[in-house]
Design an enzyme around this catalytic site. Structure first.
Site, mmCIF file in Angstrom:
data_model
loop_
_atom_site.group_PDB
_atom_site.id
_atom_site.type_symbol
_atom_site.label_atom_id
_atom_site.label_comp_id
_atom_site.label_asym_id
_atom_site.label_seq_id
_atom_site.Cartn_x
_atom_site.Cartn_y
_atom_site.Cartn_z
ATOM 1 N N ARG A 74 -9.519 0.670 8.883
ATOM 2 C CA ARG A 74 -9.110 -0.704 9.156
ATOM 3 C C ARG A 74 -10.170 -1.485 9.921
ATOM 4 N NH1 ARG A 74 -3.318 0.272 8.918
ATOM 5 N NH2 ARG A 74 -1.974 -1.426 9.467
ATOM 6 N N ARG B 291 -0.177 -8.956 13.371
ATOM 7 C CA ARG B 291 -0.736 -7.965 12.442
ATOM 8 C C ARG B 291 -1.636 -8.633 11.407
ATOM 9 N NH1 ARG B 291 4.699 -5.168 10.812
ATOM 10 N NH2 ARG B 291 3.492 -3.887 9.381
ATOM 11 N N ARG C 290 14.357 1.106 9.283
ATOM 12 C CA ARG C 290 13.549 -0.122 9.361
ATOM 13 C C ARG C 290 12.527 0.053 10.463
ATOM 14 N NH1 ARG C 290 15.870 -4.757 6.233
ATOM 15 N NH2 ARG C 290 17.764 -3.857 5.349
ATOM 16 N N LYS D 194 0.835 -1.209 0.000
ATOM 17 C CA LYS D 194 0.000 0.000 0.000
ATOM 18 C C LYS D 194 0.869 1.258 0.000
ATOM 19 C CE LYS D 194 -2.271 -1.078 3.825
ATOM 20 N NZ LYS D 194 -1.736 -2.406 4.154
ATOM 21 N N ARG E 104 11.970 -5.420 4.463
ATOM 22 C CA ARG E 104 11.706 -4.121 3.862
ATOM 23 C C ARG E 104 12.353 -3.011 4.684
ATOM 24 N NH1 ARG E 104 5.243 -2.784 4.473
ATOM 25 N NH2 ARG E 104 5.201 -2.677 6.731
HETATM 26 P P1 AMP Z 1 0.796 0.514 9.100
HETATM 27 O O1 AMP Z 1 1.946 1.439 8.906
HETATM 28 O O2 AMP Z 1 -0.422 0.917 8.319
HETATM 29 O O3 AMP Z 1 1.174 -0.917 8.868
HETATM 30 O O4 AMP Z 1 0.385 0.629 10.639
HETATM 31 C C1 AMP Z 1 1.287 0.298 11.681
HETATM 32 C C2 AMP Z 1 0.519 0.072 12.967
HETATM 33 O O5 AMP Z 1 -0.162 1.272 13.327
HETATM 34 C C3 AMP Z 1 -0.572 -0.987 12.901
HETATM 35 O O6 AMP Z 1 -0.063 -2.296 13.152
HETATM 36 C C4 AMP Z 1 -1.524 -0.518 13.997
HETATM 37 O O7 AMP Z 1 -1.014 -0.829 15.286
HETATM 38 C C5 AMP Z 1 -1.446 0.979 13.845
HETATM 39 N N1 AMP Z 1 -2.465 1.500 12.879
HETATM 40 C C6 AMP Z 1 -2.215 2.135 11.703
HETATM 41 N N2 AMP Z 1 -3.352 2.488 11.095
HETATM 42 C C7 AMP Z 1 -4.353 2.073 11.907
HETATM 43 C C8 AMP Z 1 -5.771 2.131 11.826
HETATM 44 N N3 AMP Z 1 -6.394 2.694 10.768
HETATM 45 N N4 AMP Z 1 -6.483 1.582 12.843
HETATM 46 C C9 AMP Z 1 -5.876 1.028 13.916
HETATM 47 N N5 AMP Z 1 -4.551 0.916 14.040
HETATM 48 C C10 AMP Z 1 -3.788 1.452 13.056
#
Ligand code: AMP
Length: 208
Positions: free
Chosen positions: A89, A166, A154, A14, A123
């Site tokens: 999410r 996750r 990282r 994404k 990554r």
């Molecule tokens: P991401 O960078 O999108 O993979 O997000 C990293 C972490 O941030 C996730 O594993 C969640 O703990 C938190 N997070 C990011 N976006 C959301 C969201 N829309 N709702 C809840 N938690 C989020």
């Protein structure tokens, strides 16, 4: 006005695609993950609350996220439409979003679970410009990052242990959103288990 939602499991690409589409569409990327990481780094109240959830691979509570988005959407650059990356999410987040803006299209990047672990572990990004790379699948060019000033970064949560949590959060809380958007005719499936350029091309075609 175009409001795009990039949807998919962690490690689906994404962020990588958001950057490329930002170049193509001029829309700003709104990544709740990036916003939360910035809050953690700055040790704001939101950051302090979010940190434990993020470290364990769990989702941060809906109300924290919804408040972040409400504030973000007040900013000038959001007025002409945005590209949401990693948001919404959960179904409550999607319902809250519907009260704020009309979603134009949901691009759902589909990648099988068995690919996710190898994609996430390996990554890294450039701390200077945000470009995303991968040790095997998208290595740093020999000439260095295109921004000319590479600083390797990282993520703390890109570990094998956290990826499992996750992915579980994704399947239990986020995947049901596909039905939510399918029901309103907004869901557009993209095969994400292919060459990065082909995925970008498909996404741009879907937008046209
Ligand atoms: P991401 O960078 O999108 O993979 O997000 C990293 C972490 O941030 C996730 O594993 C969640 O703990 C938190 N997070 C990011 N976006 C959301 C969201 N829309 N709702 C809840 N938690 C989020």
């Amino acid at each position: 006005m175009l409001n795009i939602v990039l949807f998919g499991p962690p490690g689906a690409g994404k962020g990588t695609q958001a950057q490329r589409m930002m170049d193509a569409t001029g829309l700003p990327q709104v990544s709740t993950g990036d916003m939360l990481r910035a809050a953690v780094k700055a040790q704001t109240d939101v950051g302090l609350e979010a940190k434990n959830y993020m470290d364990s691979g769990a989702l941060v509570p809906d109300q924290v996220i919804i408040d972040l988005i409400k504030d973000r959407m007040q900013e000038d650059d959001a007025k002409g439409g945005v590209m949401f990356d990693g948001f919404p999410r959960t179904v409550p987040q999607a319902e809250a979003l519907a009260e704020i803006v009309d979603v134009s299209i949901v691009l759902a990047i589909d990648v099988p679970d068995e690919r996710i672990v190898e994609r996430i572990c390996g990554r890294f990004s450039c701390g200077n410009c945000g470009a995303v790379y991968h040790d095997s699948f998208n290595p740093l060019p020999e000439t260095g990052c295109t921004c000319g000033s590479f600083a390797e970064k990282r993520r703390a949560d890109d570990t094998e242990q956290t990826v499992v949590a996750r992915l579980e959060a994704y399947h239990q809380q986020t995947a049901p959103l596909a039905d939510f958007y399918r029901a309103s005719g907004l869901l557009h499936l993209i095969d994400g288990d292919r060459d990065i350029d082909l995925i970008t091309a498909d996404m741009l075609k879907a937008l046209n």
